[in-house]
Design an enzyme around this catalytic site. Sequence first.
Site, short mmCIF file in Angstrom:
data_model
loop_
_atom_site.label_atom_id
_atom_site.label_comp_id
_atom_site.label_asym_id
_atom_site.label_seq_id
_atom_site.Cartn_x
_atom_site.Cartn_y
_atom_site.Cartn_z
N LYS A 1 0.86 -1.17 0.00
CA LYS A 1 0.00 0.00 0.00
C LYS A 1 0.90 1.22 0.00
CE LYS A 1 -4.60 0.61 0.50
NZ LYS A 1 -5.58 -0.24 -0.23
N THR B 1 -4.05 -5.37 1.02
CA THR B 1 -3.34 -4.09 1.22
C THR B 1 -4.13 -3.20 2.18
OG1 THR B 1 -4.33 -3.04 -0.72
CG2 THR B 1 -2.26 -4.22 -1.06
N ASP B 2 -5.42 -3.41 2.25
CA ASP B 2 -6.22 -2.66 3.22
C ASP B 2 -5.75 -2.96 4.65
OD1 ASP B 2 -8.84 -1.06 3.69
OD2 ASP B 2 -9.07 -2.81 4.98
N PHE C 1 32.61 26.26 -14.13
CA PHE C 1 32.65 25.02 -14.93
C PHE C 1 33.54 25.29 -16.13
CE2 PHE C 1 30.63 21.73 -17.80
CZ PHE C 1 31.19 20.66 -17.14
N ARG D 1 29.10 30.81 -12.26
CA ARG D 1 27.78 30.38 -12.69
C ARG D 1 26.82 30.29 -11.52
NH1 ARG D 1 26.98 23.97 -14.01
NH2 ARG D 1 28.49 23.08 -12.58
N HIS E 1 19.25 25.02 -15.70
CA HIS E 1 20.17 26.04 -16.14
C HIS E 1 19.55 27.42 -16.00
CE1 HIS E 1 23.84 27.03 -18.08
NE2 HIS E 1 23.30 27.53 -19.14
#
Lengths: 279, 279, 279, 279
Positions: free
Chosen positions: C11, C56-57, C156, C173, C244
């Site tokens: 779940k 799943t409950d 960079f 940058r 960017h």
Amino acid sequence: MPTVSSNSYGKSRIRLVKVVRRGDRHDLKDLTVNVRLEGEFDSAFVEGDNRLLLPTDTLKNTVYVMARSRPFDEIEEFGLALCRYFLAEHRQLSRARIEVHQRLWNRVPVGAKLQGHAFSSAPEGRTAVITSNGERVAVVAGLENLPVLKTSGATFEGFLRDTLTTLRPDRERILSTTLSARWTYLKPEVTFGSYWQGVRQALLETFVQHESRSLHHTLFAMADVVLSSYEEIGEVTISLPSSHHQLADLSPFGLENPDEIFVATDEPYALIEATVTRD
Amino acid sequence: MPTVSSNSYGKSRIRLVKVVRRGDRHDLKDLTVNVRLEGEFDSAFVEGDNRLLLPTDTLKNTVYVMARSRPFDEIEEFGLALCRYFLAEHRQLSRARIEVHQRLWNRVPVGAKLQGHAFSSAPEGRTAVITSNGERVAVVAGLENLPVLKTSGATFEGFLRDTLTTLRPDRERILSTTLSARWTYLKPEVTFGSYWQGVRQALLETFVQHESRSLHHTLFAMADVVLSSYEEIGEVTISLPSSHHQLADLSPFGLENPDEIFVATDEPYALIEATVTRD
Amino acid sequence: MPTVSSNSYGKSRIRLVKVVRRGDRHDLKDLTVNVRLEGEFDSAFVEGDNRLLLPTDTLKNTVYVMARSRPFDEIEEFGLALCRYFLAEHRQLSRARIEVHQRLWNRVPVGAKLQGHAFSSAPEGRTAVITSNGERVAVVAGLENLPVLKTSGATFEGFLRDTLTTLRPDRERILSTTLSARWTYLKPEVTFGSYWQGVRQALLETFVQHESRSLHHTLFAMADVVLSSYEEIGEVTISLPSSHHQLADLSPFGLENPDEIFVATDEPYALIEATVTRD
Amino acid sequence: MPTVSSNSYGKSRIRLVKVVRRGDRHDLKDLTVNVRLEGEFDSAFVEGDNRLLLPTDTLKNTVYVMARSRPFDEIEEFGLALCRYFLAEHRQLSRARIEVHQRLWNRVPVGAKLQGHAFSSAPEGRTAVITSNGERVAVVAGLENLPVLKTSGATFEGFLRDTLTTLRPDRERILSTTLSARWTYLKPEVTFGSYWQGVRQALLETFVQHESRSLHHTLFAMADVVLSSYEEIGEVTISLPSSHHQLADLSPFGLENPDEIFVATDEPYALIEATVTRD
């Protein structure tokens, strides 16, 4: 003392699925409902006096109860019934607004046969907005979020240029939009389902076939066809958001790009909206 | 000194639209590409030495240049070409992974005729993931996010109960999921387009026609049909998220609700995933 | 007959809010829990035999019951308790995986005083993933989606150039990312809350202060500080998506733009991920 | 012939980041701008005559050029400048509307010191909407999407009950909302930045400290404080969406749950909106 000059309250995103079983053929309605109520609630606002305030939890209950107790075929009818109910039961209200968004599910074909019990969903939605003040009722139907794109039949030339304009005229542009429209019925009594299908088809076919000189031009042509075809419709509002497909610049790599490779972007996007009214 | 035990880098969501015009009939490919590269980049990590690092901006350029310079019909072919290119050009790489998501656009019909230049988009997507280490290549095709729902032909009974189980057996449940699947071709040489269409149809028809005792049961049946029908496919992974449609409790209002009015919820949701492999 | 080579079910998005009131000071935990179970479920898949299948409950019920019946302070402890419970109660399981996402709420200050009962939420989240096969337990803590940006201290340059590289070196940058990290404790017994705060601060301060030559370089520096500072942590995985900021080209308008006006974009984006391990 | 009864067009989601560097201390503005223009565009709509139509691409250019050429400190000033520019340059326009959404970035502390160049983002946003018809200008500032929650100081009792009401009075409820508000300045000349900070703090503190009998009650109290504190503000519109925290029903498992464990839900949600005006 300040004044409450406008107010509304309600419950949003009430999710309702209705299944009607006629033998092996099931009908499915998948709705999201927003209820908005207006009225004179000064004592609630200013003093915290809740005696006229219906809980939003009750609005939710009402939607489910009405869906069960009053059969409906089309979302406009459901909205009308809810509007009438709230205004009849609760005199402190001056206005009710019911907004229904329908997710559309198409029957799945297996071989050539459409299945009675199995569905896949369409990308676009159907909407209805019903408003009433107890005397007058407005029924606004709509189509939302239908992605459409054409690779021919659209230009953008001869536009105004000022000192900051760098755009070049385009004789063959990709026109891509997510179409939304809503239209007002002059009387709340048409066969809503077949009108909706007809308007959707008219909008889509006009988008496809119109020789577009701009989004403005296309928008008007679409609205015009709807108003010409359906005299029960008084006005149409269309919204055309349009993101740009930019030709990829491959010149740094020694390649031409004759309208073939585009960079898709989501933002910024152009947005044009207009309401076109029958004279 | 700590060690970089695994790493990858790349550019994600490179958005590429390719239009091929054959007279009045245009073909449209709408792709989002993710490039992931792996290699020995210790000096970049530890010392900030960028000499072996190809900028992610270059990866983006490469996608657009390759789309223009090497014609392709199917996304698997495009992914294979990109993988080969990166590994051939850049010996510092140990592995390349190209992931392509294709948005599917269907031709719009006007009257009975499909238009050559106008499209509306489908809700589901097509995917391809190509990975290579220079010697071995894996081609994984996929379908993503196809919403399907059935109102009959599904039960959930006879399950395990522990002290915290309150769920009641269900003899007629609404089975609603957003289907995603991916499958591996044993050799990267099939006619990818027709295989994709066939697998999509097999998955969808099996979902519709299978008498489901659980999501596990349905998932296996779907995978089984794919593996039986296509011997070039070695394994299938299917993911079935499933949100619950809960019968609205109208008993406080004196109303029965014979499997008609449901409350749809998005969370929590069940999720089952499995990979089924040919023996 | 095909074989189920891997499978899991569970779940997802179980939403739990826990309020502990100690006089006027309330503690708030806002959690979203995903439970994933693995085991030998061949008969469920192949034959639709549900006898070993816990609904799943029930998993959802278990999360709420455990939250009430076993007090916990930190999400790692809650995940550990759930893992132990499932594996102890259900011998058909081979592995349990509990994933907890905590939305963080900070106390609101009024004047200089932090309020005991009022909160506003932080943008980032805290996570814990606990997995166990009954014998070995792994505790992975994490931070997710912390948006950070620096306008200085990042370059960079000196990167690899091939024939398709057009990027220019950047000596100043804007480095913008949404930081996510997860780290593995060597033993599941630390004071999870204070470790989490310490790792968060170490990651953030290193991002800010490191002289970055690339995202690779920054990522390693961040991981390195965490491993140096906390010997109970065996490895760190960091994910740095980075979109960017492109200098707006104002030259067509006769304007210079000395690193002042940028166009922000969301796609495409660079993504670097690495796991750094203690030697 | 149908008539265009209302229309607007423009560019949405123009993303602009401005960095002003004063030595080591950098200022960062992160804006998303929407430009909407209205005018007499009948010939564009009906005939596809574009001679009065300024391309939306030019609107985008204008935003970047103005950001560079006219320094501004606050988003209201930027919106005012853009409005003035469009209406002065383009006489075919009858109205301009500039909407600015500012993402808020806070300086990161390292040790006790706030850094000059490093930022992490806040969850809420700041907005400004400037509209003008060339004669009158309206400046509406706003706060959007601030998540707040209180675990005490809120009741909901004594409300109206009809036949479909099942909600029980609540003497101690969790009040959770995502606060949005906007307010109109009587003159467009205040110190926008400090007003915004003051209004934000007033809204937040009132939410925290007010003894709430309903969302209506809290909303009015918040608006009242703003209007009392700032006489330059003419009206306030507040929107309070509120999803429910439902006490988990643990009685099937023999457990009490004294206001401790809650199930959070996103839908349906209550929504209350009102405009409060100075008398």
